[in-house]
Design a protein around this motif. Sequence first.
Motif, short mmCIF file in Angstrom:
data_model
loop_
_atom_site.label_atom_id
_atom_site.label_comp_id
_atom_site.label_asym_id
_atom_site.label_seq_id
_atom_site.Cartn_x
_atom_site.Cartn_y
_atom_site.Cartn_z
N LEU A 133 0.86 -1.18 0.00
CA LEU A 133 0.00 0.00 0.00
C LEU A 133 0.90 1.23 0.00
O LEU A 133 1.75 1.37 0.88
N CYS A 134 0.73 2.12 -0.99
CA CYS A 134 1.71 3.21 -1.14
C CYS A 134 1.15 4.32 -2.03
O CYS A 134 0.04 4.23 -2.56
N ARG A 135 1.96 5.38 -2.19
CA ARG A 135 1.66 6.45 -3.14
C ARG A 135 1.85 5.92 -4.56
O ARG A 135 2.50 4.89 -4.78
N SER A 136 1.33 6.68 -5.53
CA SER A 136 1.51 6.29 -6.94
C SER A 136 2.56 7.16 -7.62
O SER A 136 2.45 7.49 -8.78
N GLY A 137 3.61 7.53 -6.85
CA GLY A 137 4.74 8.23 -7.45
C GLY A 137 5.44 7.32 -8.44
O GLY A 137 5.48 6.10 -8.26
N TYR A 138 6.01 7.90 -9.49
CA TYR A 138 6.51 7.07 -10.58
C TYR A 138 7.67 6.17 -10.17
O TYR A 138 7.78 5.04 -10.63
N THR A 139 8.54 6.64 -9.28
CA THR A 139 9.65 5.80 -8.83
C THR A 139 9.12 4.57 -8.10
O THR A 139 9.61 3.46 -8.30
N THR A 140 8.11 4.75 -7.28
CA THR A 140 7.48 3.62 -6.58
C THR A 140 6.85 2.66 -7.59
O THR A 140 6.98 1.43 -7.46
N VAL A 141 6.20 3.20 -8.61
CA VAL A 141 5.61 2.36 -9.65
C VAL A 141 6.69 1.51 -10.33
O VAL A 141 6.51 0.30 -10.54
N MET A 142 7.83 2.13 -10.66
CA MET A 142 8.92 1.39 -11.31
C MET A 142 9.47 0.30 -10.40
O MET A 142 9.73 -0.83 -10.84
N ASP A 143 9.65 0.62 -9.11
CA ASP A 143 10.17 -0.37 -8.17
C ASP A 143 9.23 -1.57 -8.05
O ASP A 143 9.66 -2.73 -8.06
N LEU A 144 7.92 -1.29 -7.94
CA LEU A 144 6.96 -2.38 -7.74
C LEU A 144 6.74 -3.19 -9.03
O LEU A 144 6.44 -4.38 -8.98
N ALA A 145 6.90 -2.52 -10.18
CA ALA A 145 6.84 -3.25 -11.45
C ALA A 145 8.03 -4.20 -11.57
O ALA A 145 7.89 -5.34 -12.04
N GLN A 146 9.19 -3.72 -11.16
CA GLN A 146 10.39 -4.56 -11.19
C GLN A 146 10.19 -5.83 -10.35
O GLN A 146 10.66 -6.91 -10.70
N LEU A 147 9.45 -5.68 -9.25
CA LEU A 147 9.23 -6.81 -8.35
C LEU A 147 7.91 -7.53 -8.62
O LEU A 147 7.55 -8.47 -7.91
#
Length: 355
Positions: free
Chosen positions: A272-286
């Motif tokens: 559960l998190c913000r939808s900042g783009y860096t977070t999106v990239m990190d979670l997509a990677q995982l």
Amino acid sequence: MSDKKKRNILIAPLNWGLGHATRCIPIIRALSENGYTPIIASDGVALEILKKEFPDLKALELPSYKIEYPKDGEDFKWKMIKGMPRMLEAIMDEKKLIKRWVRDYNLQGVISDNRLGVISKKVPSVFITHQLNVLTGNTSWLTGRLHRKIIKKYTECWVPDFEEKPNLTGKLGHLKKPDFDIRYIGPLSRLAKKELPKKNDLMVLLSGPEPQRTLLENRLKNEVKLFGKKVLFVKGKVESEQKSEQCGNVLYYNFMTSSELETAVNESEMVLCRSGYTTVMDLAQLHKKCFFIPTPGQYEQEYLAKKLKKDGLVPYAKQDEFRIENLLEIDLYQGLPHTQTDIHWKNLFCLFESE
């Protein structure tokens, strides 16, 4: 020592939450691995987190843009306009510093992640952004045009996304007819996917500017008590010492290093998190199942959350409407696609190989 070993590259992320700094971590690592000497520069928490990640690297302080985020997200645009004179003054001071540092530190190139004064006429200058179109509501046409006018002054613009569809940024990071050099380098992430046993039913991962980070923290503290399962709650507060506290079903940390976050996210069932783009990239990677709460009034995060929901990947809710039972929606969505890419760092860094 070869000439290449002596090549110093300044890398300077904007101090706006943690995202700009953390997505520069893989670039800093790649510079070191390819024989360059990175020098990091920023201010505030962005500088602090990079100093923790790279204690052996030279770290320089840049003037603060003093961006203030309102308690009411609807006032964000007005707050930005009001703070523009301060920001412009900081950018001018930044340009003077860069001019001096190019000489004093024998820089062979500069990389700016959204710092508008980190540019040099003497050495190749790179601008990193995922926002070729800057969304500001009914003034998006103007802010986008002004932003692109600044980007055109750089040697190259690196966009951390895929050029073709499917991609993560949509209209944010893509132009119909660009008139400057854009290189789509693929999503950037400091994290790697690992097959680890699940230890946390939910991971709460906070980031972003104040006071909105604290407002969301306080709201979620009350909600996660009702979750009834194991929760790891990372507040995103970079402080001198790491602190942890167990409260019932919730284990709180003020912050985590990249390696600790990598393990924790891999060990968590959902995030559960913000939808900042860096977070999106990190979670997509995982390749993570997640739920987004965009920062109120931040058009970019609101757009990304809506886009990813429309694509059937991730649900979201507004900050003042989120309830813990919303997490049940996660199973109705595919989750972020695994986007691991092989970035051709040597090809990118050829820019700094000029005679």
